[in-house]
Design a protein around this motif. Sequence first.
Motif, PDB file in Angstrom:
ATOM      1  N   GLU A 166      -5.339   6.767  -2.207  1.00  0.00           N
ATOM      2  CA  GLU A 166      -4.257   6.138  -2.963  1.00  0.00           C
ATOM      3  C   GLU A 166      -4.192   4.668  -2.621  1.00  0.00           C
ATOM      4  O   GLU A 166      -4.334   4.281  -1.473  1.00  0.00           O
ATOM      5  CB  GLU A 166      -2.911   6.808  -2.630  1.00  0.00           C
ATOM      6  CG  GLU A 166      -2.742   8.142  -3.309  1.00  0.00           C
ATOM      7  CD  GLU A 166      -1.375   8.761  -3.022  1.00  0.00           C
ATOM      8  OE1 GLU A 166      -0.413   7.996  -2.827  1.00  0.00           O
ATOM      9  OE2 GLU A 166      -1.306   9.998  -2.997  1.00  0.00           O
ATOM     10  N   GLU A 186      -1.547   2.756  -3.274  1.00  0.00           N
ATOM     11  CA  GLU A 186      -0.174   2.357  -3.030  1.00  0.00           C
ATOM     12  C   GLU A 186       0.101   2.068  -1.546  1.00  0.00           C
ATOM     13  O   GLU A 186      -0.265   2.829  -0.673  1.00  0.00           O
ATOM     14  CB  GLU A 186       0.731   3.507  -3.470  1.00  0.00           C
ATOM     15  CG  GLU A 186       2.172   3.107  -3.562  1.00  0.00           C
ATOM     16  CD  GLU A 186       3.040   4.319  -3.854  1.00  0.00           C
ATOM     17  OE1 GLU A 186       2.498   5.390  -4.169  1.00  0.00           O
ATOM     18  OE2 GLU A 186       4.259   4.169  -3.746  1.00  0.00           O
ATOM     19  N   MET A 233       9.150   5.230  -4.037  1.00  0.00           N
ATOM     20  CA  MET A 233       8.225   4.528  -3.139  1.00  0.00           C
ATOM     21  C   MET A 233       7.909   5.361  -1.903  1.00  0.00           C
ATOM     22  O   MET A 233       8.676   6.223  -1.501  1.00  0.00           O
ATOM     23  CB  MET A 233       8.854   3.216  -2.681  1.00  0.00           C
ATOM     24  CG  MET A 233       9.099   2.252  -3.801  1.00  0.00           C
ATOM     25  SD  MET A 233       9.750   0.722  -3.117  1.00  0.00           S
ATOM     26  CE  MET A 233      10.399   0.005  -4.600  1.00  0.00           C
TER      27      MET A 233
END
Lengths: 462, 614
Positions: A179, A181, A247
């Motif tokens: 990922e 992120e 988040m």
Amino acid sequence: MAKDMSKRTEYKNVTEVAGPLMVVEGISDVAFNEIAKIKLPNGEERLGQVLEAQTDRAVLQVFAGTRGLDTRDTSVQFTGEVMKFGVSEELLGRVFSGIGEPIDGSPDIIPEERRDINGDPINPSAREYPREFIQTGISTIDGMLTLVRGQKLPIFSASGLPHNDAAAQVARQSKVLGEEEEFAVVFCAMGITAEEANFFRRDFERTGALERSVLFLNLADDPTIERIIIPRMALTAAEYLAFEEGMQVLVILTDMTNYCEALREIAAAREEVPGRRGYPGYMYTDLASIYERAGRILNREGSITMIPILTMPDDDMTHPIPDLTGYITEGQLVFSRELHRKGIRPPLTPGPSLSRLMEEGIGGERTREDHSDVSNQLYAAYAEGLDLRDLVAVVGEEALSDRDKLYLVFADKFEDRFINQGEEENRSIEETLDLAWDLLTNIPKKDLKRIDEKWIDKYYPG
Amino acid sequence: MEEKVEKSISRMKEPSEEEAEGVVIHVAGPVIEAKNLRGVEMYEVVEVGNEGLIGEVIELEEDVATIQVYEETGGLKPGEPVIRTGEPLSLELGPGLIEQIYDGIQRPLEGILEETGDFIRRGVDVPPLDEDKKWEFVPVVEEGDEVEQGDILGVVEETKTVEHRVMVPPNKKGTIKDIASKGEYDIDETIAVLGNKEGEEEISMKQRWPVRVGRPIKDKKQPGELLVTGQRVLDTFFPLAKGGTAAIPGGFGTGKTVIQHQLAKWSDADIVVYVGCGERGNEMTEVLRDFPELEDPWSGESLMKRTVLIANTSNMPVAAREASVFSGITIAEYYRDMGYNVALMADSSSRWAEALREISGRLEEMPGEEGFPAYLASELASFYERAGSCRLYGGREGSISVIGAVSPSGGDFSEPVTQNTLRIVQVFWALDTELKNRRHFPAVDWLSSYSLYLDEISEWWEENVNEHWKSLRRETMRLLEKESELEEIVQLVGPDALPPSDQFALQAARVIREDFLQQNAFHEVDTFCEPEKQFRMLKLMMELYSTGLKAIEKGVSMDDLAAMEILEKISRMSNYPSEDWEERFNDLEMELNEEFNELEETLELSSPIEKEDR
């Protein structure tokens, strides 16, 4: 606080001020935990919270301390609300004080919502079991004390040990494999020095993490009592970012020891029956109301991963603060003074350390199929090496068999090459496991009993 | 408000209008005071404040009652009402309990989830049992039958594993005037009418019972049957009997919860009640996610189909934590009354004791040791004494085994909760931090743990597994004793100073420790080890020891023994799956003897001169 305060009664009947507490009488309609504004004789305003509500009398704790309060001119106005903190996406990049006011010179944020800082417990039925591997790039953590998304894993350190460097390194390097992120960081300082706070701030700035961080600062010279609410504010922000904005949030709380000291101060001022070492009997419950806010929720994107840092008074792990913390958190990373003296950094010692959520977070699909076995073998071999070190101290190395000597060598190499790593060194999980295999060649192959034969055939070097 | 009370709690004793409502006068945390409550009884349940928070009366003075509130009290004001219910804290018992997860006062968490979302908000009122669900009731009595408490009126298939036996509630008897025919009913419908001196009484599938009172039994008998847990160190060395009590004390990280989970998963109880009392939320989630997937080795069905969960995690209100263990044991008693063997895990009893301490502190009671109230011991006893193997009304037998985890502060067993627990329980599984640090799991310390059921359980082992069980166990314990003595010497003089036979004893003890006492809860095979397999494993290991000693007498060297191939094979035998372990163990036994013979043969070949000298 509530917008329209003008209509609220201003009580002037302060009858008692002692330590962080004050008593006001002749009041009515005051709720438990309600927030009050206290106006000092010199015009200054402070916040207080109701600890005890009676029909016509209330006991308040005053956040910024009681210096300057008197029993003649001081006045109290109740806000009709419990402590709340305004949240929105604009929180990112901002710095707040112990009572949730911005202290970075920028204007107040416009909140989406104002939330009770105490939050509500996550329903166990709504929780998602944490199992996504976080690669921190630190071998001892990734290989043997795996952190997963939604875990609460404290650092048990002691004064003079480099826990801040390690925490900053984790914040900097952490990622979930596959990922892109990055983590948003909620950093909450309780009673640490300005120097330490600046270290984190500079590190976040340097790496660009500051834009996705929220800082809550209560420094060593800030009011003690604010330490009781600041982590709750930080977690309210974290919950909003994680569960509303989706988040991945990493919360760093430092130093929990200071938090507990503040808790003890209030308890002593209220003349409560003390538990162990003067800490209040409800400290376990109180700490749980902070730590248990980490986690994952079914069908929600975000997560809260928590790394509280605490310094063990006198390096004592049985002290109530580390002890109660260990009973709530999902493991602990223990720093050792002995390793630190040897120049091993991070001085993270595997024996007393633990990650409870490791088993679910590793293995074929998440890290590598041999991970669990290799980790078990490292523990066993290192423990044996340490035992033999003790023995050598008594009977000398000559008394050892050749096999035993191999374990001594292993223990040394393990500390120097596996635990020890550079501050900027970011090892992938593959690198960590390959390094482990490489070290395991130092002991006899037939001693690798903890590892499945399949993996020995596949991964044994050479 | 009135309507809500009516709905949630059926009254036992109607308070008159003017005494039904009091007023809050003092709020400080989970303990509040209210006045105008003359006539309210100790432990009566009340609804506090405008949100109707559930509370329980714990102290009375004139018309002022002190109330512990089972929910957060932030925002509660003096002046808000307190409404009496006229009933002590009670549970609803009936079909639908199994597979549920409740909070400490029997509110279903799934129901709360639907009401308030992912976070638990206060003041929710959700019925404990599904009131709309229809159950297939099969009557077993007929009109005109004389019945008394405990007699079975009919049965319901609650889950695939559990037959729910609908009983005549405690303290009732009479003649069956009417019994429902086979068919579908919900829990509130009348399924039987009893006629007796007082008139006629309608009975439904639902009962209410106060949590702090034990359900009636005829008498208790001495437990004697092994509660099979599939954990080698427990079953073989420190066995727990069905109906017995055990404590697992240990510092954090020593694996209390893993052992509790293992017992909940693999023990051969009919019903498992798991009380997560003041512990981690994620641990309850783990049970919730894992159990439906796992297969019960005894019934072949999903494990969840025999499990009731009570979760009052550390961040949920502290007063409800205090109630949670009593809620758990009341549910356990209800199923015991049906004639089942129930196992109750309480994790952790220390958190429960701390809740007591917190409440006691708020009442400003004189503290005992470490701030715990002076009545800690009697409270602990009132919980553990509800365990037991019982003769029941209705001519049945049933049992409750209680396994309590204890979390001593600082890992120090001399603290009050551990000490008071040890005075009550019969089995002590001491977890050791030193073992945990070297990843010896389960970290049960074999030198300080004990079981007082050994004699009774020996008979069970000898009847069901092997007549030599007792002597094998004793020899093994001796070897482990010996090891600890030898270790002390080694620490002083090094291992080389020991005679070969002692060196070999160390080696053999190491095999027992690493390959028998240690057990991998996360390995699909090793996680459960049936008693027969336990016996055979231990037998082979002890054979290795005795044969090895003989070999040493004949002159085989320690190095040769340490290099034996069989050692590695023994270390992997716990992972042999159930299909073929017996065969493979037979092979191993042969190999063991062959390898020793070879060793001795090479010895004879290599030293013929020595032989001739003799």
